[in-house]
Scaffold this active site. Structure first.
Site, short mmCIF file in Angstrom:
data_model
loop_
_atom_site.label_atom_id
_atom_site.label_comp_id
_atom_site.label_asym_id
_atom_site.label_seq_id
_atom_site.Cartn_x
_atom_site.Cartn_y
_atom_site.Cartn_z
N LYS A 193 0.85 -1.19 0.00
CA LYS A 193 0.00 0.00 0.00
C LYS A 193 0.88 1.24 0.00
O LYS A 193 1.48 1.60 1.00
CB LYS A 193 -0.93 0.05 1.22
CG LYS A 193 -2.03 1.08 0.99
CD LYS A 193 -2.60 1.69 2.24
CE LYS A 193 -1.81 2.80 2.82
NZ LYS A 193 -1.66 3.99 1.97
N GLY A 246 6.73 4.94 8.31
CA GLY A 246 5.92 6.15 8.36
C GLY A 246 6.12 6.87 9.68
O GLY A 246 7.15 6.70 10.35
N SER A 247 5.15 7.66 10.04
CA SER A 247 5.28 8.51 11.22
C SER A 247 5.10 7.69 12.51
O SER A 247 4.48 6.62 12.50
CB SER A 247 4.21 9.60 11.17
OG SER A 247 2.93 9.00 11.20
N GLY A 251 2.57 4.74 13.33
CA GLY A 251 3.29 3.51 13.69
C GLY A 251 2.80 2.93 15.01
O GLY A 251 2.63 1.72 15.16
N GLU A 268 9.52 1.24 10.85
CA GLU A 268 10.58 2.22 10.56
C GLU A 268 9.93 3.59 10.69
O GLU A 268 9.13 3.98 9.83
CB GLU A 268 11.12 2.02 9.13
CG GLU A 268 11.86 0.72 8.90
CD GLU A 268 13.22 0.69 9.56
OE1 GLU A 268 13.66 1.70 10.14
OE2 GLU A 268 13.85 -0.38 9.52
N CYS A 302 13.85 10.57 6.91
CA CYS A 302 13.64 10.14 8.30
C CYS A 302 14.89 10.33 9.14
O CYS A 302 14.82 10.64 10.32
CB CYS A 302 13.19 8.69 8.32
SG CYS A 302 14.28 7.59 7.41
N GLU A 399 9.89 15.83 15.13
CA GLU A 399 10.37 15.72 13.76
C GLU A 399 9.65 16.75 12.89
O GLU A 399 8.42 16.78 12.83
CB GLU A 399 10.07 14.31 13.24
CG GLU A 399 10.59 14.06 11.85
CD GLU A 399 10.19 12.67 11.34
OE1 GLU A 399 9.01 12.29 11.46
OE2 GLU A 399 11.08 11.98 10.82
P1 NAD Z 1 2.35 8.48 7.72
O1 NAD Z 1 2.57 7.75 8.98
O2 NAD Z 1 1.33 9.55 7.70
O3 NAD Z 1 1.92 7.44 6.56
C1 NAD Z 1 2.72 6.34 6.24
C2 NAD Z 1 1.86 5.29 5.58
O4 NAD Z 1 0.92 4.80 6.54
C3 NAD Z 1 1.03 5.81 4.41
O5 NAD Z 1 0.97 4.84 3.39
C4 NAD Z 1 -0.35 5.99 5.04
O6 NAD Z 1 -1.40 5.91 4.11
C5 NAD Z 1 -0.38 4.82 6.00
N1 NAD Z 1 -1.36 4.94 7.09
C6 NAD Z 1 -1.89 6.06 7.62
N2 NAD Z 1 -2.80 5.73 8.58
C7 NAD Z 1 -2.83 4.37 8.65
C8 NAD Z 1 -3.54 3.43 9.46
N3 NAD Z 1 -4.45 3.83 10.35
N4 NAD Z 1 -3.30 2.12 9.27
C9 NAD Z 1 -2.39 1.70 8.37
N5 NAD Z 1 -1.69 2.54 7.57
C10 NAD Z 1 -1.90 3.87 7.72
O7 NAD Z 1 3.77 9.01 7.25
P2 NAD Z 1 4.11 9.92 5.99
O8 NAD Z 1 3.68 11.31 6.30
O9 NAD Z 1 3.62 9.28 4.75
O10 NAD Z 1 5.72 9.81 5.96
C11 NAD Z 1 6.54 10.58 6.75
C12 NAD Z 1 7.00 9.82 7.97
O11 NAD Z 1 7.65 8.61 7.58
C13 NAD Z 1 8.02 10.58 8.77
O12 NAD Z 1 7.71 10.49 10.15
C14 NAD Z 1 9.32 9.85 8.48
O13 NAD Z 1 10.30 9.98 9.47
C15 NAD Z 1 8.85 8.46 8.31
N6 NAD Z 1 9.85 7.67 7.55
C16 NAD Z 1 10.64 6.77 8.22
C17 NAD Z 1 11.62 6.05 7.55
C18 NAD Z 1 12.52 5.05 8.26
O14 NAD Z 1 13.15 4.23 7.59
N7 NAD Z 1 12.62 5.08 9.57
C19 NAD Z 1 11.80 6.26 6.18
C20 NAD Z 1 11.00 7.17 5.54
C21 NAD Z 1 10.02 7.88 6.24
#
Ligand code: NAD
Length: 495
Positions: A193, A246-247, A251, A268, A302, A399
């Site tokens: 996804k 993701g965030s 997470g 992550e 990230c 962040e």
């Molecule tokens: P986000 O958490 O908003 O979304 C990430 C993913 O999760 C998206 O595909 C989103 O649609 C999905 N999502 C949202 N709500 C969900 C739910 N209830 N259930 C399941 N999935 C859901 O993050 P973002 O704004 O897309 O990305 C930025 C974040 O990602 C930053 O915090 C960044 O640090 C992090 N990130 C971490 C790494 C790493 O390797 N540690 C790498 C890249 C980005």
């Protein structure tokens, strides 16, 4: 006013954009869905590139059902054959490298030089690296000490099953391939996804997967909203593992959901990574590297080095050097060759970043440069450097995910280690010094999954990557990254 997409899209990306729109379930491209469509926007000027169908719970159910059959088939495919398909996929990606780079730049807004020179080649390297593990995963053999010497035992590593890979928008293709290739190499099947903001390269990857010979249902792509498709995936009893990037907020929610059905989960998450410059560092390299540590991909990384700690004696020189680099950076359209720094991914992200800068100023920090949107098309924020920060300030704790650097000075090694570690995150860190012993001592004292010495940003598929603390659970890359898609089984045989 929506712009004409043909004004911004080069020829290489047009055929895909013209046919894109469906999600990949089994070997079918499905457009009729329960959850509607979403326009995909180009952050460079707000033009609409295409629209894609969004998955809802009904499509997730279908995909999981297809994946169950696909898993039975794929887990029986020999590791050599699995590797061969993945290597073919890598070759296809190489053949379509310019198209993939162009789609990624159009979708995310990152400079084409970056996607051509970094995102796409590194993604292909990662795919080949993980493909190699398909034939190298092994268990261990034991001669058990008890049981009269009559029991011989071994462990085998077996694929976990159906994996939901959920990725963000900052490195959409790389994040997707990191997860998908590791899981497929291990014998799992994957439902990917992508972020609702950036589904394009994931969908193109789905097409290339079919062309490479992945059997139907082994790799499916379901664009969708996080709270709809993402939620349906992480709560689905048929999914065995969630690999989430993701965030932290999402997470944490995903982790709770996974506990309910005891799914395996890798997280992550975000970071607030410290970058430490000692007075004995090679200063020109440290200055250039520290600027790159925060401004690469407009800070939407990230592990961005967003907290810079500089030793007293060289503080002014280092800060002046980074401010000068920030002033020389060329903002521009993602597809323009000369662009150093592209727009942020969305208007919402720009407002979020600017709000952090305002909060920092309200809490008493001093904005040395930037801190404002650029008066040009797209969601640009000027490279921003903030001084006079304290550890308790919001901008030092949270962040920002934009081109915003916080700088503070230090006098003693122990103090800077304490400050660097005073974060709930622990993703990465940088240390700049000519003193090897000091570098190693500080690296070992930092609470971070990765520490770079006299460099920043070196990510390599050989090196496990992941976070301590609130930066996540588990590792991607390396042997650990592939083993994360397996379970260990012990087999004991009476002789
Ligand atoms: P986000 O958490 O908003 O979304 C990430 C993913 O999760 C998206 O595909 C989103 O649609 C999905 N999502 C949202 N709500 C969900 C739910 N209830 N259930 C399941 N999935 C859901 O993050 P973002 O704004 O897309 O990305 C930025 C974040 O990602 C930053 O915090 C960044 O640090 C992090 N990130 C971490 C790494 C790493 O390797 N540690 C790498 C890249 C980005």
């Amino acid at each position: 006013m929506a712009l004409d997409v043909n004004d911004v899209v080069p020829e290489v990306a047009r055929p895909f954009l013209a046919r894109a729109g469906g999600m990949l379930i089994g070997s079918r491209w499905v457009r009729d869905t329960s959850a509607g469509e979403l326009a995909v926007e180009h952050p460079g000027d707000g033009s609409v590139l295409t629209s894609v169908a969004l998955a809802g719970p009904a499509e997730v159910d279908q995909a999981v059902e297809v994946a169950q059959q696909a898993f039975r088939r794929w887990s029986g495919v020999s590791p050599t054959q699995r590797a061969a398909v993945l290597f073919r996929l890598a070759d296809l990606m190489e053949r379509h490298a310019l198209e993939l780079a162009t789609l990624e730049s159009l979708d995310v807004g990152k400079p084409i030089l970056t996607t051509r020179m970094i995102d796409v080649p590194f993604t292909i390297d990662t795919l080949r690296y993980n493909a190699g593990w398909a034939t190298k995963l092994t268990g261990e053999a034991y001669e058990l000490a008890g049981h009269g010497g009559l029991v011989s035992a071994q462990t085998v590593r077996q694929p976990l099953g159906i994996v939901a890979a959920i990725v963000p928008w900052n490195f959409p293709l790389l994040q997707a391939v990191m997860k998908v290739s590791a899981a497929l190499a291990a014998g799992c099947v994957v439902i990917l996804k992508p972020s609702e903001l950036t589904p394009l390269t994931a969908l193109r990857l789905g097409e290339l997967g079919i062309e490479a010979g992945l059997p139907p249902g082994v790799f499916q792509v379901l664009p969708g909203r996080g709270d709809v498709a993402g939620e349906a995936l992480v709560t689905h009893p048929g999914v065995h593992k969630v690999s989430f990037t993701g965030s932290g907020t999402v997470g944490r929610h995903v982790a709770h959901r996974c506990v309910e059905t005891f799914k395996r989960v890798t997280l992550e998450l975000g970071g607030k990574s410290p970058n430490i410059v000692f007075a004995d560092a090679d200063l020109p390299r440290a200055i250039a590297g520290s600027a790159q540590a925060i401004f690469f991909n407009a800070g939407q990384v990230c592990y961005a080095g967003s907290r810079l700690y500089v030793e007293d004696a060289v503080y002014d020189e280092v800060v002046e050097g980074i401010v000068a680099i920030a002033g020389r950076m060329t903002p521009g359209m993602p597809l323009e060759e000369g662009t150093d720094i592209g727009p942020l991914v969305s208007a919402r992200q720009r407002e979020r970043v600017l709000a952090y800068v305002q909060t920092a100023a309200d809490e008493g920090a001093r904005v040395l440069c930037g801190g404002h949107a650029l008066d040009r098309p797209g969601y640009h924020v000027a490279p921003t450097i903030i001084a006079d920060v304290r550890e308790d300030m919001t901008v030092m704790r949270e962040e920002v995910f934009g081109p915003v650097l916080c700088v503070s000075r230090f006098a003693r090694q122990n103090d800077v280690i304490a400050s660097a570690n005073a974060s709930r995150y622990g993703l990465a860190a940088g240390v700049w010094t000519r003193d090897g012993r000091k570098a190693q001592t500080v690296a070992r004292a930092l609470r971070a999954g990765t520490v770079w010495i006299n460099q920043y940003h070196t990510i390599d598929p050989h090196m496990p990557f992941g976070g301590w603390g609130e930066s996540g659970w588990g590792r991607e890359f390396g042997r650990a990254g592939v083993e994360a898609y397996t379970e260990t089984k012990s087999i004991a045989m009476r002789l």
